[in-house]
Write a protein that holds these residues in place. Structure first.
Motif, PDB file in Angstrom:
ATOM      1  N   ASN A  32       0.612  -1.339   0.025  1.00 22.62           N
ATOM      2  CA  ASN A  32       0.077  -0.021  -0.100  1.00 22.62           C
ATOM      3  C   ASN A  32       0.756   1.318   0.117  1.00 22.62           C
ATOM      4  O   ASN A  32       0.602   2.137   0.888  1.00 22.62           O
ATOM      5  N   GLY A  33       2.091   1.214  -0.884  1.00 20.57           N
ATOM      6  CA  GLY A  33       2.835   2.146  -1.054  1.00 20.57           C
ATOM      7  C   GLY A  33       3.638   2.503   0.147  1.00 20.57           C
ATOM      8  O   GLY A  33       4.662   3.555   0.178  1.00 20.57           O
ATOM      9  N   ALA A  77      -9.655  -2.568   9.508  1.00 20.73           N
ATOM     10  CA  ALA A  77      -9.620  -2.076   8.007  1.00 20.73           C
ATOM     11  C   ALA A  77     -10.647  -0.945   8.211  1.00 20.73           C
ATOM     12  O   ALA A  77     -11.720  -0.955   8.725  1.00 20.73           O
ATOM     13  N   PRO A  78     -10.057   0.358   7.587  1.00 23.67           N
ATOM     14  CA  PRO A  78     -10.668   1.429   7.721  1.00 23.67           C
ATOM     15  C   PRO A  78     -11.945   1.446   6.797  1.00 23.67           C
ATOM     16  O   PRO A  78     -11.820   1.210   5.529  1.00 23.67           O
ATOM     17  N   PRO A  92       1.410   7.748  10.299  1.00 24.86           N
ATOM     18  CA  PRO A  92       1.351   6.328  10.458  1.00 24.86           C
ATOM     19  C   PRO A  92       1.731   6.057  12.109  1.00 24.86           C
ATOM     20  O   PRO A  92       2.822   6.935  12.629  1.00 24.86           O
ATOM     21  N   GLY A  93       1.175   5.173  12.748  1.00 20.85           N
ATOM     22  CA  GLY A  93       1.500   4.980  14.307  1.00 20.85           C
ATOM     23  C   GLY A  93       0.911   3.687  14.738  1.00 20.85           C
ATOM     24  O   GLY A  93       0.050   3.131  14.096  1.00 20.85           O
ATOM     25  N   MET A 144      -2.297   3.678   9.533  1.00 21.35           N
ATOM     26  CA  MET A 144      -1.556   4.490   8.659  1.00 21.35           C
ATOM     27  C   MET A 144      -2.067   5.791   8.254  1.00 21.35           C
ATOM     28  O   MET A 144      -3.311   6.151   8.495  1.00 21.35           O
ATOM     29  N   GLU A 145      -1.412   6.620   7.728  1.00 20.48           N
ATOM     30  CA  GLU A 145      -1.720   7.993   7.497  1.00 20.48           C
ATOM     31  C   GLU A 145      -3.041   8.049   6.201  1.00 20.48           C
ATOM     32  O   GLU A 145      -3.049   7.244   5.529  1.00 20.48           O
ATOM     33  N   GLY A 146      -4.019   8.604   6.904  1.00 24.58           N
ATOM     34  CA  GLY A 146      -5.280   8.788   5.933  1.00 24.58           C
ATOM     35  C   GLY A 146      -6.358   7.859   6.479  1.00 24.58           C
ATOM     36  O   GLY A 146      -7.326   8.041   6.055  1.00 24.58           O
TER      37      GLY A 146
END
Length: 153
Positions: A32-33, A77-78, A92-93, A144-146
């Motif tokens: 995922n990048g 899962a978002p 991220p964290g 993750m970010e976002g």
């Protein structure tokens, strides 16, 4: 270089295996990048071989597929919010604590959860007042970010 689209425990992952060094047990993988350096378990050095990955049959039930040696990830899962304002993860964290519950009334600036990122604790605060409709994370989850964290209506 090979690209894969995996669905594990309902979470979609886009995986790219960039480089597998035949003389070591290290592979360069992007999920995922996010780049990772992955150590391949087993024999070391020249005896190591490239991992063989076969796609799952289309009719396979991905919910029944579990890793043999790895513990399941606490990552949730978002989901896409149906209505309301989504508080998104800024970096991220790991979630250290969730300070609200579904149904709680929150005000602007109130701490919703505490996130550890880059060895620092970060308060994730509400951008607006409202009622917590949904919480997508739990303590110990990796985000993750976002990613959507909380929905406020």
């Amino acid at each position: 270089m090979k690209d894969y689209s995996l669905k594990i425990n309902g979470q979609n992952y886009d995986v790219r295996i960039d480089d597998v060094n035949e003389n070591s047990t290290v592979a360069h993988v992007t999920v995922n990048g996010t780049p990772y350096e992955v150590e391949i378990a087993g024999d070391k050095g020249v005896a190591a071989s490239k991992p063989q990955v076969a796609p799952a049959p289309r009719e396979a039930d991905s919910a029944k597929i579990t890793p043999v040696t790895a513990a399941p990830s606490p990552r949730i899962a978002p989901a896409a919010p149906t209505s309301g304002y989504a508080v998104k993860c800024p970096l991220p964290g790991t979630v250290l604590g969730v300070k609200v519950a579904v149904g709680d009334k929150v005000s602007t600036g109130q701490t919703l959860l505490v996130l550890e990122a880059m060895k620092m604790e970060n308060n994730i605060d509400a951008d607006r007042s409202g009622v917590v409709k949904e919480i997508f994370v739990q303590q110990g989850a990796t985000v993750m970010e976002g990613d959507n964290l909380v929905i406020i209506e």
